[in-house]
Design an enzyme around this catalytic site. Structure first.
Site, PDB file in Angstrom:
ATOM      1  N   HIS A  75       0.864  -1.190   0.000  1.00  0.00           N
ATOM      2  CA  HIS A  75       0.000   0.000   0.000  1.00  0.00           C
ATOM      3  C   HIS A  75       0.894   1.230   0.000  1.00  0.00           C
ATOM      4  O   HIS A  75       1.319   1.706   1.053  1.00  0.00           O
ATOM      5  CB  HIS A  75      -0.920  -0.031   1.227  1.00  0.00           C
ATOM      6  CG  HIS A  75      -1.924   1.084   1.265  1.00  0.00           C
ATOM      7  ND1 HIS A  75      -3.114   0.978   1.950  1.00  0.00           N
ATOM      8  CD2 HIS A  75      -1.915   2.336   0.725  1.00  0.00           C
ATOM      9  CE1 HIS A  75      -3.802   2.112   1.819  1.00  0.00           C
ATOM     10  NE2 HIS A  75      -3.084   2.960   1.092  1.00  0.00           N
TER      11      HIS A  75
ATOM     12  N   HIS B 230       1.387   4.839  -2.426  1.00  0.00           N
ATOM     13  CA  HIS B 230       1.031   5.700  -3.568  1.00  0.00           C
ATOM     14  C   HIS B 230       2.310   6.365  -4.050  1.00  0.00           C
ATOM     15  O   HIS B 230       2.948   7.102  -3.281  1.00  0.00           O
ATOM     16  CB  HIS B 230       0.019   6.763  -3.141  1.00  0.00           C
ATOM     17  CG  HIS B 230      -1.234   6.192  -2.549  1.00  0.00           C
ATOM     18  ND1 HIS B 230      -2.391   6.033  -3.270  1.00  0.00           N
ATOM     19  CD2 HIS B 230      -1.506   5.712  -1.304  1.00  0.00           C
ATOM     20  CE1 HIS B 230      -3.324   5.497  -2.503  1.00  0.00           C
ATOM     21  NE2 HIS B 230      -2.819   5.289  -1.295  1.00  0.00           N
TER      22      HIS B 230
ATOM     23  N   HIS C  37      -9.508   1.025  -1.343  1.00  0.00           N
ATOM     24  CA  HIS C  37      -9.447   1.643  -0.015  1.00  0.00           C
ATOM     25  C   HIS C  37     -10.862   1.577   0.577  1.00  0.00           C
ATOM     26  O   HIS C  37     -11.829   1.978  -0.081  1.00  0.00           O
ATOM     27  CB  HIS C  37      -9.052   3.115  -0.116  1.00  0.00           C
ATOM     28  CG  HIS C  37      -7.597   3.368  -0.384  1.00  0.00           C
ATOM     29  ND1 HIS C  37      -6.918   2.806  -1.420  1.00  0.00           N
ATOM     30  CD2 HIS C  37      -6.698   4.160   0.280  1.00  0.00           C
ATOM     31  CE1 HIS C  37      -5.651   3.234  -1.396  1.00  0.00           C
ATOM     32  NE2 HIS C  37      -5.499   4.059  -0.374  1.00  0.00           N
TER      33      HIS C  37
ATOM     34  N   GLU D  70     -11.106   3.343   6.028  1.00  0.00           N
ATOM     35  CA  GLU D  70     -10.057   4.214   6.581  1.00  0.00           C
ATOM     36  C   GLU D  70     -10.796   5.282   7.396  1.00  0.00           C
ATOM     37  O   GLU D  70     -10.720   5.304   8.622  1.00  0.00           O
ATOM     38  CB  GLU D  70      -9.244   4.855   5.434  1.00  0.00           C
ATOM     39  CG  GLU D  70      -8.189   5.849   5.891  1.00  0.00           C
ATOM     40  CD  GLU D  70      -7.499   6.566   4.715  1.00  0.00           C
ATOM     41  OE1 GLU D  70      -8.030   6.555   3.593  1.00  0.00           O
ATOM     42  OE2 GLU D  70      -6.420   7.166   4.945  1.00  0.00           O
TER      43      GLU D  70
ATOM     44  N   ASP E 186       1.915   4.008   2.800  1.00  0.00           N
ATOM     45  CA  ASP E 186       0.881   4.863   2.196  1.00  0.00           C
ATOM     46  C   ASP E 186       1.474   6.042   1.406  1.00  0.00           C
ATOM     47  O   ASP E 186       1.619   5.947   0.200  1.00  0.00           O
ATOM     48  CB  ASP E 186      -0.109   5.346   3.273  1.00  0.00           C
ATOM     49  CG  ASP E 186      -1.497   5.646   2.734  1.00  0.00           C
ATOM     50  OD1 ASP E 186      -1.745   5.395   1.548  1.00  0.00           O
ATOM     51  OD2 ASP E 186      -2.356   6.128   3.510  1.00  0.00           O
ATOM     52  N   ASP E 187       1.777   7.138   2.085  1.00  0.00           N
ATOM     53  CA  ASP E 187       2.335   8.336   1.431  1.00  0.00           C
ATOM     54  C   ASP E 187       3.503   8.839   2.289  1.00  0.00           C
ATOM     55  O   ASP E 187       3.389   9.877   2.969  1.00  0.00           O
ATOM     56  CB  ASP E 187       1.258   9.430   1.333  1.00  0.00           C
ATOM     57  CG  ASP E 187       0.056   8.949   0.552  1.00  0.00           C
ATOM     58  OD1 ASP E 187       0.126   8.904  -0.687  1.00  0.00           O
ATOM     59  OD2 ASP E 187      -0.956   8.577   1.193  1.00  0.00           O
TER      60      ASP E 187
HETATM   61  N1  HPA Z   1      -6.568   7.344   1.314  1.00  0.00           N
HETATM   62  C1  HPA Z   1      -7.245   7.711   0.237  1.00  0.00           C
HETATM   63  N2  HPA Z   1      -6.660   8.223  -0.834  1.00  0.00           N
HETATM   64  C2  HPA Z   1      -5.337   8.358  -0.847  1.00  0.00           C
HETATM   65  C3  HPA Z   1      -4.588   7.988   0.245  1.00  0.00           C
HETATM   66  C4  HPA Z   1      -5.232   7.439   1.373  1.00  0.00           C
HETATM   67  O1  HPA Z   1      -4.645   7.064   2.396  1.00  0.00           O
HETATM   68  N3  HPA Z   1      -3.308   8.262  -0.070  1.00  0.00           N
HETATM   69  C5  HPA Z   1      -3.279   8.768  -1.332  1.00  0.00           C
HETATM   70  N4  HPA Z   1      -4.532   8.833  -1.796  1.00  0.00           N
HETATM   71 ZN    ZN Z   2      -3.676   4.809   0.496  1.00  0.00          ZN
END
Ligand code: HPA
Ligand code: ZN
Length: 336
Positions: free
Chosen positions: A18, A20, A198, A201, A279-280
């Site tokens: 996971h 991006h 996703h 969350e 994630d990011d």
């Molecule tokens: N959630 C939803 N969209 C996203 C995320 C995330 O954690 N990171 C980059 N786009």
């Molecule tokens: Zn994500």
């Protein structure tokens, strides 16, 4: 209790499922590309960028994340972005990565699908040959955009189908349930794409049910809100649906107030196939090793639990079975 060092955590081979790629754009590279491509950026220096990274929910992050991505224009930019991430993988002993990219973030600005995927792909090939890191690509649809726009993006992807493992769903979750994209995912499934989304969350357990029942996902990205619905937990456990949990992301976006309140350990104790992801990482304060380290400390994870998390990352991956098994055997033999 034992306190694990970063060097000990590094011993574990890991897969990342996971991530991006646009979320690996470090402030230094953002400034460099803004200059190289003569793109206006409202931030003048690193301090201004870092000061802006105070998020109170998913949307406040997404606004800045899409703004940052505006500096990515040429194939070389996507190559540089991806190559920098792969070098960080090497440092953290990440041997396999399944990377998300958001074509619509770029095609809506006039950057072609072909430019984006060629840049990323070239770095992934170099990562395989020079760093020994294997990878797959998963393209995500932006769920705040329409079903028709997602369907167009799916069609644009078809000439590159051999380079794309699967499709996913990201961006603003609440108000954009999986049901909005049921027909797009049905078409993607018919083309043979691997399906993820996703869900859970910020959105409710109902969105996880929809991802399973309406989109036929094989993995849930995040999914941490599943614990609010015990029947859902039973389903996820029985089918061993992987949850690609992102602890530092969840803290930065206020899904949990701090790491010691994160529910990762409860997910494991419930018998769910959860693992750690970043994630990011350029926005959330750490790559995969840092996520493991902060979880290990705040949640007082045992060495066995860390091994389970690393093993789960391979079990849930789309690597070939024999490769998975060799990493699983390696992990089982690692001693402190
Ligand atoms: N959630 C939803 N969209 C996203 C995320 C995330 O954690 N990171 C980059 N786009
Ligand atoms: Zn994500």
């Amino acid at each position: 209790m034992t306190v694990f060092s970063k060097a000990q955590i590094k011993k574990l081979p890991k897969a990342e499922l996971h991530l991006h790629i646009e979320g690996t754009l470090e402030p230094e590279l953002m400034l460099k590309l803004a200059k190289r491509n003569d793109r206006p950026l409202r931030f003048k220096n690193l301090q201004e960028i870092q000061a802006a990274y105070q998020f109170h929910n998913l949307q406040s992050f997404l606004d800045i994340y899409y703004e940052g991505a505006n500096v990515l224009i040429h194939e070389e930019d996507f190559f540089d972005l991806t190559w920098a991430y792969l070098l960080r993988c090497k440092e953290d002993h990440v041997v396999h990565t399944e990377i998300f990219f958001d074509p619509q973030t770029h095609t809506d600005r006039g950057v072609t699908f072909s430019v984006v995927i060629h840049g990323i792909r070239r770095a992934l090939e170099k990562g395989k040959s020079e760093l020994g890191i294997s990878s797959h690509l998963i393209m995500c649809f932006l769920r705040h955009l329409s079903e028709a726009q997602a369907m167009n993006t799916l069609e644009e992807a078809l000439p590159f189908k051999d380079w794309i493992l699967g499709v996913g769903l990201d961006s603003s979750e609440v108000g954009h349930p999986p049901s909005k994209f049921a027909r797009v995912f049905e078409t993607a499934k018919q083309y043979g794409f691997f399906i993820v989304a996703h869900a859970g969350e910020e959105g409710p357990p109902e969105y996880i049910w929809q991802a399973l029942d309406l989109l036929s996902v094989k993995r849930i990205d995040h999914g941490v809100r599943c614990l609010e619905d015990l029947r859902l937990v039973d389903r996820l456990r029985e089918e061993q649906i992987p949850l690609t949990v992102c602890p530092l992301s969840n803290i930065k976006l206020k899904v949990f107030q701090n790491m010691s309140q994160h529910n990762l350990k409860h997910l494991l104790n419930a018998g769910l196939l959860a693992m750690i992801n970043s994630d990011d990482p350029a926005y959330f304060g750490g790559y995969l090793g840092e996520n493991y380290y902060q979880c290990a400390h705040a949640l007082q994870l045992s060495w066995q639990e860390l091994k389970t998390l690393a093993s789960n990352s391979f079990i849930a991956s789309r690597m070939q079975e024999h490769e998975k098994n060799s990493y699983l055997a390696m992990i089982s033999q690692i001693v402190l």
